[in-house]
Write an enzyme that holds these catalytic residues in place. Structure first.
Site, short mmCIF file in Angstrom:
data_model
loop_
_atom_site.label_atom_id
_atom_site.label_comp_id
_atom_site.label_asym_id
_atom_site.label_seq_id
_atom_site.Cartn_x
_atom_site.Cartn_y
_atom_site.Cartn_z
N LYS A 36 7.24 64.90 111.69
CA LYS A 36 7.45 63.90 110.65
C LYS A 36 8.70 64.17 109.81
O LYS A 36 9.43 63.24 109.47
CB LYS A 36 6.22 63.72 109.77
CG LYS A 36 5.92 64.85 108.84
CD LYS A 36 4.63 64.56 108.09
CE LYS A 36 4.29 65.71 107.18
NZ LYS A 36 2.86 65.83 106.95
N ARG A 131 -6.77 65.71 99.01
CA ARG A 131 -5.99 64.64 99.57
C ARG A 131 -6.96 63.90 100.48
O ARG A 131 -8.05 63.55 100.02
CB ARG A 131 -4.73 65.17 100.27
CG ARG A 131 -3.61 64.13 100.30
CD ARG A 131 -2.34 64.62 101.01
NE ARG A 131 -2.54 64.75 102.45
CZ ARG A 131 -1.56 65.12 103.28
NH1 ARG A 131 -0.35 65.39 102.82
NH2 ARG A 131 -1.79 65.23 104.58
C1 LIG Z 1 2.48 67.07 107.27
C2 LIG Z 1 1.20 67.39 107.87
C3 LIG Z 1 1.09 68.50 108.72
C4 LIG Z 1 2.24 69.45 108.97
O1 LIG Z 1 2.49 70.21 107.81
P1 LIG Z 1 3.57 71.39 107.80
O2 LIG Z 1 3.32 72.08 106.50
O3 LIG Z 1 4.90 70.76 107.88
O4 LIG Z 1 3.28 72.27 108.95
C5 LIG Z 1 -0.14 68.74 109.30
N1 LIG Z 1 -1.20 67.94 109.07
C6 LIG Z 1 -1.13 66.86 108.27
C7 LIG Z 1 -2.34 66.02 108.08
C8 LIG Z 1 0.06 66.55 107.64
O5 LIG Z 1 0.13 65.49 106.84
#
Ligand SMILES: *Cc1c(COP(=O)(O)O)cnc(C)c1O
Length: 371
Positions: A36, A131
Site C-alpha cells: 500500500k 481500529r
Molecule cells: C497497513 C497494514 C498492514 C501493513 O503494515 P506495516 O506496518 O506497513 O507492515 C497490515 N495489515 C493491515 C490491516 C494494514 O492496514
C-alpha cells in the site's frame, strides 16, 4: 533526470523481503507482502513474489487492480474492509478480503454469485488498538453466519495492532488470537487456514523465540520497504533502511538571518514554529514541499538541518554541509513511513526503479522536526 524523484532499489527490497520470509519461515509463519505504501507498484509486487511472499495485499482496491493490470501473478488480499459501493470490484480483483461487518460480507456473497466466483473472508478481531475488528465475544457468532453464506469461504481470522493506538503485539494478545482460532474451529466444525497475527509491528514478537501458537501469517509493508520495525522505528538487523530514498533539487541558496522580522501571525500551515536567533545562516531551499512529502519524516544528511516547509518549498540550514550547494544541486534524503507514503502518492514525484544495489545514503542521517 527529473526532480524530485524516489529512487527505489529493487535488489535491496528483494533482500529485505527474502530475509524476513526466511526468518519467519522458521516459525512456519508466511508473509503477505503489503504494497500500500508503494501504491501497488507492479515492479515491487513482482520483487516481493520472487522473494517468496505468499500473497500480495493492499488496502485500496485500486492498488490491487494496478498489480493485476501490471501482470503480477499473485493471490491478492484486500486488507481494509471493503466499501459496500465497491463489492463487485473487490470480488473481481481480490481473492480474499478482511472484513468486520455482516452487511458487507452478505453483499460480497451476492457479488461473488454474480461473478461466478468464490470470495475468501478473513474476519478481523479487535484486540485493543481500537481500529477495525469484531469484539472477541462476538467473533464466534459472526463466523457462524459467514459459514452460511453462498460463494463465500471463511479463510481465517486476523488482528491488527499498533496502528491507531500503538498497542504492541505481545504474548497475551497473540495468545488470545490463537485461542479464538481454536474455539471457532471446535464450535463451528471448520478449519481456519489463516491466523494472521498482524503487521510489521509483530516482527519482534515473532522472532523473539516465543511460542507463536496458531499464528501462521504476518502482513508486512514498512519492514520490507524501509527495513525498520514500527514500534520504536529501529533498523531491523541485516535489512537495508535505504532501499527507497528521495532526491530533491536546490532552487535558492543564500546567506540570510536565522530569525524572521516583522509582525508574526499564522504561516501557511498554522502557527509558525518558534525560531531562535542564531545569527546568519546559509539558508537553502529545495523544490519539494507538503504536496510531495512529509518533511518531518525526511532524514537529512549530516550537516543539513531541516527548518520548515510550505506547500512547495523545503527550507534547510546547510551551513554545516560538507558541500557548497548551488542552484541545481541535488541532495538525497532518507524517509520514514509518512514521508514515503506521501511521496509515493504525489504525482509530482518521479518513481525511478533501479536494479543495482549501490549505497545511497551516508550512514549518518538526522531526523527532522525533533530538534
Ligand atoms: C497497513 C497494514 C498492514 C501493513 O503494515 P506495516 O506496518 O506497513 O507492515 C497490515 N495489515 C493491515 C490491516 C494494514 O492496514
Amino acid at each position: 533526470m527529473s526532480a524530485p524523484r524516489l529512487l527505489i532499489d529493487l535488489e535491496k527490497l528483494h533482500h529485505n523481503a527474502l530475509t524476513l520470509v526466511q526468518r519467519l519461515a522458521v516459525d512456519s509463519i508466511s508473509v503477505t507482502g503489503v504494497t500500500k505504501a508503494a501504491l501497488g507498484a507492479p515492479e515491487i509486487g513482482k520483487v516481493l513474489l520472487r522473494a517468496g511472499v505468499e500473497s500480495l495485499a493492499g488496502s485500496r482496491i485500486e492498488n490491487l487492480e494496478s498489480m493485476c493490470r501490471g501482470g503480477v501473478p499473485a493471490s491478492m488480499t484486500l486488507i481494509r474492509s471493503p466499501m459496500l459501493s465497491q463489492v463487485d470490484r473487490v470480488v473481481a480483483h481480490a481473492d480474499v478480503s478482511f472484513n468486520t461487518e455482516l452487511d458487507t460480507i452478505s453483499a460480497l456473497s451476492l457479488a461473488a454469485d454474480r461473478a461466478g466466483r468464490t470470495h475468501g473472508i478473513i474476519l478481523m478481531v479487535e484486540l485493543g488498538d481500537l481500529r477495525e475488528g469484531i469484539m472477541p465475544n462476538d467473533l464466534e457468532e459472526a463466523a457462524r453466519q459467514v459459514l452460511h453464506l453462498p460463494n463465500i469461504a471463511l479463510k481465517g481470522i486476523g488482528t491488527n495492532l499498533a496502528c491507531r493506538s500503538g498497542v504492541s503485539p505481545d504474548t497475551n494478545n497473540m495468545a488470545v488470537l490463537s485461542s479464538l482460532a481454536d474455539s471457532i474451529e471446535a464450535s463451528c466444525g471448520t478449519m481456519l487456514d489463516i491466523v494472521s497475527g498482524g503487521n510489521s509491528a509483530n516482527i519482534q514478537w515473532a522472532l523473539s523465540g516465543t511460542d507463536t501458537g496458531r499464528i501462521n501469517n504476518l502482513r508486512l509493508g514498512e519492514s520490507i520497504l524501509l527495513g525498520r520495525e514500527p514500534l520504536q522505528r529501529q533498523a531491523i538487523d541485516g535489512l537495508h533502511t535505504d532501499a527507497i530514498t528521495l532526491v530533491a533539487e536546490v532552487i535558492e541558496t543564500k546567506v540570510k538571518p536565522s530569525h524572521p522580522w516583522g509582525e508574526i501571525a499564522q504561516a501557511a500551515f498554522g502557527e509558525p514554529l518558534p525560531s531562535i536567533d542564531r545569527g546568519d545562516i546559509r539558508q537553502t531551499i529545495f523544490a519539494i514541499g507538503h504536496q510531495d512529502t512529509d518533511h518531518c519524516g525526511l532524514l537529512a544528511p549530516q550537516g543539513i538541518k531541516i527548518l520548515g516547509a510550505s506547500s512547495d518549498h523545503l527550507i534547510v540550514d546547510s551551513s554545516r554541509y560538507h558541500e557548497n550547494l548551488t542552484v541545481g544541486s541535488e541532495v538525497t534524503f532518507g524517509l520514514n513511513y509518512s514521508a514515503l507514503l506521501r511521496a509515493m502518492t504525489s504525482p509530482f514525484v518521479a518513481k525511478v526503479m533501479m536494479k543495482s544495489s549501490t549505497p545511497r545514503l551516508p550512514a549518518e542521517t538526522v531526523q527532522s522536526c525533533r530538534a
